[in-house]
Design an enzyme around this catalytic site. Structure first.
Site, short mmCIF file in Angstrom:
data_model
loop_
_atom_site.label_atom_id
_atom_site.label_comp_id
_atom_site.label_asym_id
_atom_site.label_seq_id
_atom_site.Cartn_x
_atom_site.Cartn_y
_atom_site.Cartn_z
N GLY A 145 0.84 -1.19 0.00
CA GLY A 145 0.00 0.00 0.00
C GLY A 145 0.88 1.25 0.00
CB CYS A 183 -5.96 -0.47 5.36
SG CYS A 183 -4.80 -0.89 6.66
CB ILE A 207 -11.64 -10.50 1.81
CG1 ILE A 207 -10.84 -11.68 2.35
CG2 ILE A 207 -12.99 -10.96 1.33
CD1 ILE A 207 -11.46 -12.40 3.55
#
Ligand code: FAD
Ligand code: FMN
Ligand code: FES
Lengths: 263, 302
Positions: free
Chosen positions: B45, B128, B189
């Site tokens: 990320g 997140c 997911i």
């Protein structure tokens, strides 16, 4: 280079009721391993326990390609590992950690460890002694029953001091007190430490007060051991509340310059 | 035998990618195998500005899984573009950047930059569970997902994949939000919010108290969600959650995933991703499947 190997268990010695010394055949790992490196061991064939267990390298024999590590049974993972039989293979990744013990520029090195933290210090003492350094080793244990590897460390130290907290064996008190005495007498040019956190904190403080270079080996919970999950964070010395900064134990460590981390 | 797939406009030589946050920017795994073997790499990320992440402990193991609260530590997009992207471009594999932010503006600014980079797609992380502001906050509702996805869509010409959180009541409606806003695909997911307490100290193990659960423990939940989403939307799915071998990957594809991602599986064995590719091929040979696309969504519901 970091590799994954199936290492054959050559010898298994029970040092104490819950402490095992394993010798495995791992020439590819041993080839590039340095004192302070660790390995990541797969401790199940299924998914539970799921992740690998980080264990320090205790001793390496470059000629024979043998790697040794010692571990204490703590939970399910180390218990599984202790059940491996001689001749069986163990899935190991290593050598891991870019931060290793460095002693080249120092002559009188002081190696200090406590409890099960003494394991990774052996290879350091051995290599430093081979390189003609003066090695003083200070190992602290809780009491007589907990003393480990005295004979082995004696061989790789010019001067070995064993202490027990309760005085039930050898010198009474904490190993750091004996180290401090030697520092005061000007006998120490650098310090190398591994052990429980309170001990490392005290050694870090002492080394900064006395202005002696100090390298400490740290532990943190790990996800990968490879430097990708960023799980094994430890604060850098510049870290502040407003601007937290982290090193990673598996990448920058496990051995750090004591001045550069906050523990 | 054909293992090639087209996921959201991204052509991949096989359906196997590595999940965001479990593969860094690829360097560490490059020691173990040729990254060109992968269908794609999804980066850690990455945000507009560097982030330092959460306090340790950040990782704790649970039954067949791990809880993490890394807190999106990353060096920021500029650093990525200068240092990591040139490395990743050396390999013949799809590069997808996982993008995260704290405000809508931040996501938009970031995606403007990403639009100019030589990458194959963007995975918008709206899911997140480990950071206070942003991310999951947007991912929780149809409206939230739709709003942010539409704004990003306006500045991003590259394939846009929206990563969904499982920490919602009705994931299918959230996926619809992404589809309605023009996303090219969804991925799911992300981790399930969880907690572990040390019964001796009576404190949670993670400094952040809670963290995201992943690994084989979450696989049945992930399969169910991939199936439900596949029934609700027409855009393709990147499925993940507990995949550690080819059989797991096939299960996700049958449930409706066009491609899959391997996350925590990379930690137990650095070769998990490429072993999964060979195992998928073995399954195809054994079951006389000529084209991998033929199994997507082919679960036969009772
Ligand atoms: C760099 C490094 C070197 C180490 N070297 C040694 C060594 O040489 N000998 C030795 O006996 N032990 C060593 N340890 C500690 C050892 O990793 C743990 O005791 C072991 O992981 C416990 O696993 P378990 O399943 O038996 O225990 P559990 O408590 O059931 O483990 C649960 C989880 O917590 C993690 N964990 C628990 N304690 C620790 C810890 N102290 N550090 C990191 N993770 C932990 C485990 O890996 C596991 O994921 C080292 C740790 C690190 C980080
Ligand atoms: C240590 C760790 C870090 C992660 N970091 C990110 C991240 O930065 N962005 C993101 O979208 N997902 C992140 N994830 C979630 C994974 O990409 C993936 O969705 C999830 O772990 C489920 O897959 P798995 O069960 O195979 O791990 C992270 C997961 C783990 C375990
Ligand atoms: S354990 Fe994953 S980065 Fe250190």
């Amino acid at each position: 280079m970091v590799v994954k190997v199936q290492a054959k268990l050559l010898d298994k010695i029970k040092l104490k009721e819950n402490i095992y010394h394993f010798k495995v055949e791992a020439p590819e790992i041993v080839k590039t391993a340095k004192p302070g490196n660790f390995i990541e061991i797969r401790v199940s064939n299924n998914t539970d326990p799921f992740i690998r267990r980080p264990i320090s390298i205790h001793n390496i024999d470059k000629n024979k390609g043998i790697l040794e590590f010692i571990f204490q049974i703590k939970g399910e993972g180390t218990k599984n590992l202790s059940k491996k039989n001689i001749g069986e293979e163990i899935d190991i990744i290593g050598p891991l950690g870019n931060g290793t013990f460095k002693y080249n520029e120092y002559q009188n090195i002081a190696v200090i460890g406590g409890g099960i933290g003494v394991f990774p210090l052996y290879e350091l003492c051995k290599e430093a002694k081979e390189d003609n350094k003066h090695v003083s080793t200070y190992l602290g244990f809780r009491s007589k029953d907990f003393v480990l590897l005295e004979k082995e460390f004696k061989k790789v130290s010019d001067n070995l001091i064993i202490t027990t907290d309760d005085g039930s064996y050898a010198n009474t008190g904490f190993a750091i007190n004996y180290l401090e005495e030697d520092i005061n007498q000007g006998k120490v040019s650098s310090i190398y430490a591994c052990g429980p956190l309170p001990m490392l904190k005290a050694i870090r403080k002492l080394s900064i007060e006395k202005n002696i270079p100090c390298q400490i080996s740290l532990e943190e919970r790990m996800g990968c051991g490879l430097g990708v999950c960023l799980g094994c964070a430890v604060k850098t010395a510049e870290s502040s509340k407003e601007n937290p900064q982290y090193w990673h134990v598996c990448k920058g460590g496990p051995v750090f310059n004591a001045k550069l981390v906050e523990i | 035998m054909n293992t090639r797939i087209n996921f959201a406009g991204i052509k991949m030589k096989n359906p196997v990618t590595v999940a965001s946050g479990t593969f860094g920017y690829g360097r560490e795994f490059h020691n173990f195998f040729d990254l060109s073997k992968l269908g794609g790499i999804i980066t850690k990320g990455t945000s507009l500005k560097p982030r330092s992440g959460n306090k340790p402990p950040r990782i704790c193991e649970t039954a067949s899984g791990i809880l993490n609260s890394i807190g999106l530590q990353n060096p920021g997009i500029e650093y990525f573009a200068q240092n990591d992207l040139p490395f990743l471009k050396k390999f013949d594999t799809a590069i997808i950047v996982n993008a995260c932010g704290s405000t809508v503006d931040e996501y938009v600014e970031l995606c403007k930059i990403l639009n100019k980079l030589d990458i194959d797609g963007v995975e918008l992380n709206l899911s997140c569970p480990n950071v206070k502001a942003g991310c999951m906050a947007f991912g929780n509702t149809y409206d939230g997902v739709k709003e942010i996805t539409s704004k990003v869509r306006k500045v991003l010409d590259k394939p846009l994949i929206v990563k969904l959180t499982p920490n919602v009541t009705d994931i299918a409606s959230i996926a619809k939000g992404a589809e309605d806003a023009g996303a090219d695909g969804v991925s799911l997911i992300n981790t399930l919010l969880g907690m572990k307490i040390d019964i001796h100290t009576r404190k949670p193990i993670l400094a952040n108290n809670t963290g995201g659960l992943s690994g084989p423990a979450v696989k049945p939940v992930a399969i169910r969600m991939v199936y439900q989403v596949s029934q609700a939307v027409n855009i393709p799915i990147l499925g993940m959650g507990g995949i550690i071998n080819g059989e797991d990957a096939i299960e996700f594809m049958l449930a409706g995933a066009t491609a899959i991602s391997i996350g925590a599986g990379n930690f137990i064995d650095p070769y998990t991703s490429i072993n999964t590719i060979s195992e998928i091929k073995n399954y195809m040979i054994k079951n006389n499947i000529e084209n991998i696309n033929d199994i997507i969504g082919k679960v036969q519901i009772n």
